[in-house]
Design an enzyme around this catalytic site. Structure first.
Site, PDB file in Angstrom:
ATOM      1  N   ARG A  97       0.826  -1.216   0.000  1.00 38.02           N
ATOM      2  CA  ARG A  97       0.000   0.000   0.000  1.00 38.02           C
ATOM      3  C   ARG A  97       0.859   1.264   0.000  1.00 38.02           C
ATOM      4  O   ARG A  97       0.503   2.274  -0.615  1.00 38.02           O
ATOM      5  CB  ARG A  97      -0.931  -0.008   1.214  1.00 38.02           C
ATOM      6  CG  ARG A  97      -1.932   1.153   1.245  1.00 38.02           C
ATOM      7  CD  ARG A  97      -2.911   0.990   2.405  1.00 38.02           C
ATOM      8  NE  ARG A  97      -3.748  -0.185   2.210  1.00 38.02           N
ATOM      9  CZ  ARG A  97      -4.531  -0.701   3.148  1.00 38.02           C
ATOM     10  NH1 ARG A  97      -4.557  -0.176   4.356  1.00 38.02           N
ATOM     11  NH2 ARG A  97      -5.263  -1.755   2.888  1.00 38.02           N
ATOM     12  N   HIS A 131       0.303   4.496  -2.570  1.00 34.12           N
ATOM     13  CA  HIS A 131       0.039   5.861  -2.108  1.00 34.12           C
ATOM     14  C   HIS A 131       1.175   6.811  -2.477  1.00 34.12           C
ATOM     15  O   HIS A 131       0.943   7.997  -2.706  1.00 34.12           O
ATOM     16  CB  HIS A 131      -0.212   5.871  -0.605  1.00 34.12           C
ATOM     17  CG  HIS A 131      -1.564   5.358  -0.225  1.00 34.12           C
ATOM     18  ND1 HIS A 131      -2.434   6.048   0.608  1.00 34.12           N
ATOM     19  CD2 HIS A 131      -2.222   4.228  -0.576  1.00 34.12           C
ATOM     20  CE1 HIS A 131      -3.561   5.355   0.750  1.00 34.12           C
ATOM     21  NE2 HIS A 131      -3.449   4.242   0.049  1.00 34.12           N
ATOM     22  N   ASN A 138      -3.827   8.931   4.037  1.00 37.12           N
ATOM     23  CA  ASN A 138      -2.632   8.211   4.470  1.00 37.12           C
ATOM     24  C   ASN A 138      -2.642   7.903   5.963  1.00 37.12           C
ATOM     25  O   ASN A 138      -2.291   6.799   6.382  1.00 37.12           O
ATOM     26  CB  ASN A 138      -1.380   9.020   4.125  1.00 37.12           C
ATOM     27  CG  ASN A 138      -1.146   9.113   2.627  1.00 37.12           C
ATOM     28  OD1 ASN A 138      -1.547   8.233   1.886  1.00 37.12           O
ATOM     29  ND2 ASN A 138      -0.505  10.177   2.187  1.00 37.12           N
ATOM     30  N   HIS A 179      -5.855  -6.163  -2.682  1.00 38.00           N
ATOM     31  CA  HIS A 179      -6.653  -6.366  -1.473  1.00 38.00           C
ATOM     32  C   HIS A 179      -6.882  -7.842  -1.168  1.00 38.00           C
ATOM     33  O   HIS A 179      -7.682  -8.182  -0.301  1.00 38.00           O
ATOM     34  CB  HIS A 179      -7.989  -5.627  -1.595  1.00 38.00           C
ATOM     35  CG  HIS A 179      -7.871  -4.157  -1.410  1.00 38.00           C
ATOM     36  ND1 HIS A 179      -8.934  -3.285  -1.501  1.00 38.00           N
ATOM     37  CD2 HIS A 179      -6.776  -3.383  -1.128  1.00 38.00           C
ATOM     38  CE1 HIS A 179      -8.515  -2.043  -1.289  1.00 38.00           C
ATOM     39  NE2 HIS A 179      -7.211  -2.081  -1.061  1.00 38.00           N
TER      40      HIS A 179
END
Length: 330
Positions: free
Chosen positions: A69, A73, A101, A201
């Site tokens: 992740r 980001h 975040n 995911h």
């Protein structure tokens, strides 16, 4: 009036020199990422990164999803430049505390440990941005997913932007399908890329605050038994402690990088609203079916999309710097 031969020669020389200077500037600022970037500069970088990631994931499998992740980001805000790792300073408010975040990112200490080990073997050579990219790949591979050669040569940003991270460029867990498609397109990623990357995911966890609305209010697009099971650890009323309760994103094989995520969506057992909209009678249903039936197709498209995302507006050449510490500029 015609130019003299000497004037023509001089003009031609100036023209050629100008082109050469433009070429040099372009070469220094637009260097291409390469799988072989550290072959001579730091061949031991991969073992150094993998050893730390392996230890972190063995200690807590969730960390694999967290490191993956971080890469997402970082790349979605001004490109894959390591800016998400920077702490606030007196001159700028960084990206870490922006809501997209602060609510979901973790693993910064693992990146610090990796960087420390890499600096010990190759001081001042490997960027924090590349460390994040390699760690994301290793996290996937260690948890049973595909392995690919990461394109490298990124340099680190000297600054970060709270406003950029909070501007809506990072997809929300409450996003509609059209919103997801447009946000990924803004990063140069297709709808197929988006559906494949959403397969990340298949590992990791999410906080109650990100899926409460889905399991309580969206009765038409969620399996009722699945919703009730998720509600047990996510009370309807909000609160700091309750909001931070977590649930696995893939309830079937949460610590295995596979295609069960897509099978869950077909059974209306996606944890987040932004997960389930991928299979809700829309344009992406066919891709979800394909990936649920063919893990190899998912893995191939996931790898291609990761490489494509990793090329996003990266700093190369003489731009940026190689940070000594990932939390602060040199």
């Amino acid at each position: 009036m015609a130019l003299s031969s000497s004037s023509s020669s001089s003009a031609a020389n100036i023209f050629v020199l100008s082109l050469f200077m433009l070429f040099l500037i372009g070469s220094s600022n637009s260097a291409q990422l390469s799988e072989n970037f550290y072959v001579k500069k730091c061949p031991s970088v991969f073992n150094a990164v993998k050893s730390v990631v392996h230890s972190a994931v063995a200690k807590e499998a969730r960390m694999g999803g967290s490191l993956l992740r971080l890469f997402f980001h970082d790349c979605f805000v001004n490109g894959c430049d390591g800016s998400v790792l920077l702490d606030d300073t007196s001159s700028f408010k960084g990206e870490k505390t922006a809501p997209p975040n602060s609510n979901s990112l973790r693993g910064f200490d693992v990146i610090d440990a990796i960087k420390s080990k890499v600096e010990a073997v190759c001081p001042g050579v490997v960027s924090c941005a590349d460390v994040v990219a390699i760690a994301a790949r290793d996290s996937v591979a260690i948890l049973g997913g595909p392995y690919w050669k990461v394109k490298l040569g990124r340099r680190d940003s000297k600054t970060a932007s709270f406003n950029a991270a909070n501007s809506g460029v990072i997809p929300s867990p409450f996003s509609s399908l059209s919103d997801l498609i447009s946000k990924f397109q803004a990063q140069g990623l297709s709808t197929k890329d988006m559906v494949a990357l959403s397969g990340a995911h298949t590992i990791g966890k999410a906080k109650c605050s990100t899926f409460r609305q889905h399991v309580y209010n969206e009765t038409n697009n969620i399996n009722s038994l699945f919703a009730k099971a998720r509600q047990r650890n996510c009370p309807r009323t909000s609160g700091t402690i309750r909001d931070n309760n977590v649930a696995v994103l893939d309830f079937k094989t949460p610590n295995q990088f596979d295609n069960l995520y897509y099978k869950n969506l077909i059974n209306k057992k996606g944890l987040l609203h932004s997960d389930q909209v991928l299979f809700s009678g829309g344009s992406t249903d066919s891709l979800v079916r394909t990936y649920s039936n063919n893990q190899k197709a998912f893995e191939n498209d996931f790898v291609n999309a990761m490489i494509k995302m990793g090329n996003n507006k990266s700093l190369t050449g003489s731009n940026g710097q190689i940070r000594k510490h990932c939390r602060r500029a040199n």
